[in-house]
Design a protein around this motif. Structure first.
Motif, short mmCIF file in Angstrom:
data_model
loop_
_atom_site.label_atom_id
_atom_site.label_comp_id
_atom_site.label_asym_id
_atom_site.label_seq_id
_atom_site.Cartn_x
_atom_site.Cartn_y
_atom_site.Cartn_z
N LEU A 144 -0.73 57.35 74.97
CA LEU A 144 -0.75 57.35 73.74
C LEU A 144 1.08 57.11 73.22
CD1 LEU A 144 -3.03 59.99 72.20
CD2 LEU A 144 -3.48 57.54 72.52
N LEU A 145 1.86 57.82 73.95
CA LEU A 145 3.42 57.75 73.80
C LEU A 145 3.74 56.41 74.14
CD1 LEU A 145 6.02 59.00 73.03
CD2 LEU A 145 6.05 59.54 75.37
N LEU A 146 3.21 55.73 75.19
CA LEU A 146 3.62 54.13 75.53
C LEU A 146 2.94 53.17 74.55
CD1 LEU A 146 5.13 52.82 77.75
CD2 LEU A 146 4.70 55.17 78.05
N GLN A 147 1.78 53.51 74.09
CA GLN A 147 1.31 52.71 72.99
C GLN A 147 2.19 52.63 71.64
OE1 GLN A 147 -2.74 54.27 72.43
NE2 GLN A 147 -3.73 52.83 73.86
N ALA A 148 2.73 53.83 71.32
CA ALA A 148 3.35 53.88 70.22
C ALA A 148 4.76 53.39 70.43
CB ALA A 148 3.69 55.48 69.77
N ALA A 149 5.40 53.42 71.62
CA ALA A 149 6.63 53.09 71.96
C ALA A 149 6.74 51.45 72.27
CB ALA A 149 6.92 53.90 73.02
N ILE A 150 5.78 50.95 72.68
CA ILE A 150 5.75 49.52 73.13
C ILE A 150 6.40 48.53 72.04
CG2 ILE A 150 4.28 47.40 73.59
CD1 ILE A 150 2.43 48.94 75.13
N PRO A 151 6.34 48.58 70.75
CA PRO A 151 7.05 47.76 69.98
C PRO A 151 8.56 47.88 70.07
CG PRO A 151 4.98 48.78 68.65
CD PRO A 151 5.28 49.51 70.06
N HIS A 152 8.98 49.10 70.39
CA HIS A 152 10.58 49.25 70.53
C HIS A 152 11.17 49.20 71.67
CE1 HIS A 152 9.21 50.39 66.47
NE2 HIS A 152 8.48 51.59 66.95
N LEU A 153 10.34 48.78 72.58
CA LEU A 153 10.87 48.86 74.07
C LEU A 153 11.69 47.34 74.04
CD1 LEU A 153 8.06 49.55 76.57
CD2 LEU A 153 9.93 51.01 75.71
N PRO A 154 12.83 47.32 75.09
CA PRO A 154 13.37 45.95 75.10
C PRO A 154 12.46 44.99 75.64
CG PRO A 154 14.66 47.86 76.18
CD PRO A 154 13.24 48.38 75.88
N THR A 155 13.03 43.81 75.30
CA THR A 155 12.21 42.46 75.73
C THR A 155 12.99 41.83 76.79
OG1 THR A 155 13.53 41.29 74.09
CG2 THR A 155 11.39 42.12 73.32
N GLU A 208 8.09 42.63 81.57
CA GLU A 208 9.19 41.86 80.72
C GLU A 208 9.86 42.75 79.80
OE1 GLU A 208 9.84 38.64 81.54
OE2 GLU A 208 8.16 38.81 83.12
N ARG A 209 9.34 44.06 79.68
CA ARG A 209 9.92 45.06 78.95
C ARG A 209 10.74 46.17 79.82
NH1 ARG A 209 6.94 44.65 74.20
NH2 ARG A 209 8.84 45.42 73.12
N ALA A 210 10.10 46.38 80.73
CA ALA A 210 10.81 47.82 81.33
C ALA A 210 10.30 47.94 83.09
CB ALA A 210 10.35 49.13 80.73
N THR A 211 11.00 48.54 83.68
CA THR A 211 10.72 48.89 84.96
C THR A 211 9.67 50.32 84.84
OG1 THR A 211 12.54 50.20 85.72
CG2 THR A 211 12.41 47.83 86.25
N VAL A 212 8.70 50.57 85.62
CA VAL A 212 7.90 51.61 85.59
C VAL A 212 7.93 52.34 86.94
CG1 VAL A 212 5.78 52.53 84.76
CG2 VAL A 212 6.87 50.61 83.70
N ASN A 213 8.18 53.64 86.94
CA ASN A 213 8.18 54.38 88.48
C ASN A 213 7.74 55.62 88.14
OD1 ASN A 213 9.50 52.33 90.24
ND2 ASN A 213 10.91 52.11 88.75
N ALA A 214 7.64 56.42 89.08
CA ALA A 214 7.05 57.88 89.05
C ALA A 214 7.91 58.47 90.25
CB ALA A 214 5.65 57.91 89.38
N VAL A 215 8.11 59.75 90.33
CA VAL A 215 8.67 60.69 91.18
C VAL A 215 7.81 61.72 91.26
CG1 VAL A 215 10.95 60.04 90.46
CG2 VAL A 215 10.10 62.30 89.51
#
Length: 301
Positions: free
Chosen positions: A150-161, A205-212
């Motif tokens: 849900l956080l990513l859904q709300a944030a997607i419009p505001h991520l870099p392109t 096209e917006r962000a890298t996504v990784n986990a630790v």
């Protein structure tokens, strides 16, 4: 001999020159940012120039988060916004993003960009299979799995392109080691690692996504685990290359406890350092990965 037109900088000039901060002006949202690993991540990113949104849930964490925010602002000259939002509530993530936008959007243009998201908030609870209840399942899956979605859904419009965004999910060695009593918790972290790989493709096209994947870390959550569970971890700690205790280096309490535990736990700042690395420009070619942040307790591959 100096080249023509080249003037060697004096040591005095170098000392007075402003130091480049690798995340200068970036905006980072950190869930569960009031204590432990979240607070350590906040401190690390602020030291690199990032403005912060620190999420916390309970009223009891309000003073702690306000104090941390004031300290980071004063020490690092960044803006820090504490936001109370219950990520277990379906409306919590959207409220967090809306509050951040209200604070950090450009006053004239309305431009608002989220550069970094660290999904750190999580809950744990160990129950043997025959003790698992629907309530325990729903609590952990709501916060550990649904809330990041849900956080990513709300944030997607505001991520870099331009692929410059950074998303880091806090998983756990429990995702792959199958500890007794972790039917639910281990499952939530395995789900988060799967989501990491999927998001790396969907958000390419917006962000890298990784986990630790931290192992035992010297936090309140670790200290609350029982002796039986800690004994499960002892063989892994004994074989972890970096978890051997160091007399005179590690806090004496961990040195003294090493005979029982097998070695020392990780420190929150050690996890924060790996997260910060993944938030940097230098991590632009790394996505969809689970990175070892556990001293070799569980090798990543």
């Amino acid at each position: 001999m100096s080249r023509p037109g080249y003037q060697r900088a004096s040591s005095t000039n170098l000392a007075n020159r402003p130091q480049h901060r690798s995340l200068e002006g970036k905006l980072a949202i950190i869930t569960g940012g009031s204590r432990g690993i979240g607070a350590a991540i906040a401190s690390n990113l602020a030291s690199k120039g990032a403005h912060l949104v620190l999420n916390y849930t309970s009223d009891s964490s309000a003073d702690k988060t306000e104090s941390l925010s004031a300290s980071l602002q004063a020490e690092h000259n960044v803006r820090v916004l504490p936001v109370q939002a219950d990520l277990g509530d379906p409306n919590g993530p959207a409220h967090l993003i809306a509050t951040a936008k209200n604070k950090f959007a450009h006053p004239k243009t309305g431009k608002f960009q989220i550069d970094i998201i660290v999904n750190n908030a999580g809950v744990a609870g160990n129950q043997l299979l025959h003790h698992v209840t629907p309530d325990a399942f729903l609590e952990q899956y709501n916060i550990n799995v649904l809330a990041p979605i849900l956080l990513l859904q709300a944030a997607i419009p505001h991520l870099p392109t331009d692929r410059s965004g950074r998303i880091v999910n806090l998983s756990s060695v429990s995702a792959s080691l199958g500890f007794v009593g972790q039917t639910v918790y281990g499952g939530t972290k395995a789900a988060l690692e799967h989501m990491t790989r999927t998001w790396a493709r969907e958000l390419a096209e917006r962000a890298t996504v990784n986990a630790v994947n931290p192992g035992p870390v010297a936090t309140d959550m670790y200290s609350s685990t029982g002796a039986d569970f800690q004994q499960q971890m002892k063989p892994f700690i004994l074989s972890a290359p970096l978890m051997r205790e160091r007399e005179g280096v590690d806090p004496q309490e961990f040195v003294d406890d090493a005979k029982k535990a097998g070695g020392r736990p990780g420190y929150d700042h050690e996890i924060a350092g790996v997260v910060a690395m993944l938030c940097s420009e230098d991590a632009a070619w790394c996505t969809g990965s689970v990175i070892c942040a556990n001293g070799g307790f569980k090798f990543s591959y």
